[in-house]
Design an enzyme around this catalytic site. Structure first.
Site, PDB file in Angstrom:
ATOM      1  N   TRP A 130      37.630   2.328 -30.298  1.00 32.23           N
ATOM      2  CA  TRP A 130      37.129   2.463 -31.672  1.00 32.23           C
ATOM      3  C   TRP A 130      37.331   3.909 -32.113  1.00 32.23           C
ATOM      4  CZ3 TRP A 130      31.633   3.953 -33.092  1.00 32.23           C
ATOM      5  CH2 TRP A 130      31.420   3.842 -34.480  1.00 32.23           C
ATOM      6  N   ASP A 211      29.137   0.641 -24.403  1.00 31.32           N
ATOM      7  CA  ASP A 211      28.883   0.498 -25.833  1.00 31.32           C
ATOM      8  C   ASP A 211      28.869  -0.998 -26.152  1.00 31.32           C
ATOM      9  OD1 ASP A 211      28.634   0.711 -28.554  1.00 31.32           O
ATOM     10  OD2 ASP A 211      30.593   1.617 -28.899  1.00 31.32           O
ATOM     11  N   LYS A 246      25.748  -5.599 -36.451  1.00 34.16           N
ATOM     12  CA  LYS A 246      26.523  -6.829 -36.605  1.00 34.16           C
ATOM     13  C   LYS A 246      25.698  -8.076 -36.332  1.00 34.16           C
ATOM     14  CE  LYS A 246      29.993  -3.886 -36.910  1.00 34.16           C
ATOM     15  NZ  LYS A 246      29.822  -2.425 -36.969  1.00 34.16           N
TER      16      LYS A 246
END
Length: 396
Positions: A130, A211, A246
């Protein structure tokens, strides 16, 4: 003073969003920014969240600061969700944690802690990873290296190369691992591969930095936690950054968790004081609202069941969108086999096309996604999928 500042190029994803807004093509398609969208292209408030908001509105009696570590109900609920209610590290009082302003806040707090432990610490991140991992971690002063992860030519994980690199890490190195739904590729490690990562972590004594931003969007809330729980339960130290953006749909509320699994309870107390000190020096006190909503949902059986159902619904829809895209590409005569998209998990996929092809599909067909070929699967719907497929086929 400010005239010495150099001009910075705009963030590529935010720049795409601006270009999309200015595009007058009525058939334009936005597959850039990573937010879940429903069939109408909206990012809805989950029903479970709406109900929790009403509960909070009726029961909140003050706007004073919450405790420095955050909402304790939120922390306890999230740790149970992530690690399991009967996790041995929780039962042994080995986990220090704070509520953080989003997953980004959690990543930064943990990076600052690593810098306090060793200002020469080296963090290994996947290639690719990311985009914001590197500035978040690097700005804490940590050195960043990369390990091989994804091969665009074969649209698969370079697992042997990844393991070869991890076997060269040194004791005290940190290895950043995506808990599930790898961003940007959507390519996840299998359980057997996680087992191998554990063995290398034991052998080389590196610190896993996990993560987990998309729990539940891969195969399920329990299934997606396999790798994280495996490492947490079998290693003396692991750190975890988690996001509620999310799977709870709480993007703008900035809700995250920074957790440190320590070797023993005494070290946990020290680590707890350190991360609270770091948080105090960055933003002083954590925000309350989003964490309070998560606490209400996880603590109420009916709301929790409804939330789990909503997560399952979002995951199943994204799986169906993958299949729909692959079928439409095939039906429109794609010379490239995109069946690998069905194997990828979560919100994102690498289409494994060139930056030149990405720019061509943007300029000629108003389809917006980043040059790496990462697309937000949730931006696809019944109305735009054929247009998207035809646009992609035209540039292959």
């Amino acid at each position: 003073m400010f005239e010495v500042l150099p001009h910075l190029a705009p963030d590529p994803i935010l720049g795409l969003s601006a270009a999309f807004r200015e595009d007058t093509n009525p058939n334009k398609i936005d597959l850039g920014v990573g937010v879940y969208k429903d069939e109408q292209g909206n990012t809805p408030i989950l029903s479970s969240v709406e109900k929790a908001q009403k509960v909070l509105l009726d029961t909140e009696t003050s706007k004073t600061y919450i405790t420095p570590q955050g909402n304790q109900g939120f922390i306890d609920g999230m740790l149970s969700l992530l690690l399991g209610k009967t996790s041995p590290v929780l039962l042994a009082d080995r986990v220090a944690a704070v509520q953080a302003p989003g997953g980004c806040g959690a990543l930064r707090i943990l990076s600052e802690l690593l810098a306090r432990c060793n200002d020469n610490a080296k963090v290994w991140v996947s290639d690719p990873t990311w985009a914001n991992h590197i500035p978040l971690i690097g700005s804490a002063g940590l050195k960043i290296e990369t390990y091989p992860y994804f091969d665009k030519a074969s649209a698969s994980i370079r697992f042997d190369a990844m393991m070869e690199t991890l076997r060269k890490t040194e004791k005290g190195d940190i290895v950043l691992l995506h808990g599930c739904c790898h961003n940007p590729t959507g390519a996840d490690l299998t359980n057997a591969q996680w087992d191998e990562v554990l063995e290398v972590a034991k052998e080389r004594e590196f610190l896993p930095f996990i993560d987990v931003a998309y729990l539940g969007f891969g195969e399920g809330l329990e299934e997606d936690a396999y790798g994280m729980r495996l490492l947490v339960e079998n290693l003396p130290e692991v750190i975890v950054a988690a996001s509620c953006s999310k799977n709870f749909g709480l993007y703008r509320e900035r809700v995250g968790l920074a957790a440190i699994i320590t070797e023993d309870s005494a070290t946990r107390k020290i680590a707890q004081g350190q991360i609270q000190s770091i948080a105090r020096g960055i933003y002083s006190m954590p925000p309350s609202y989003g964490g309070a909503l998560v606490d209400i949902i996880l603590a109420d059986e009916a709301l929790n069941n409804e939330w789990v159902s909503e997560v399952n619904e979002m995951r199943d829809r994204m799986k169906s969108l993958r299949a729909m895209l692959v079928q439409n590409l095939h039906d429109n005569g794609s010379p490239k086999d995109f069946s690998f998209v069905n194997d990828q998990k979560g919100m994102f996929s690498f289409l494994c096309i060139t930056p030149e092809q990405v720019r061509e599909v943007r300029e000629k067909h108003s389809v917006y996604f980043v040059d790496s070929s990462r697309v937000n699967i949730a931006g696809i719907n019944q109305e735009n999928v054929e247009t998207l497929a035809k646009a992609l086929v035209s540039v292959l």
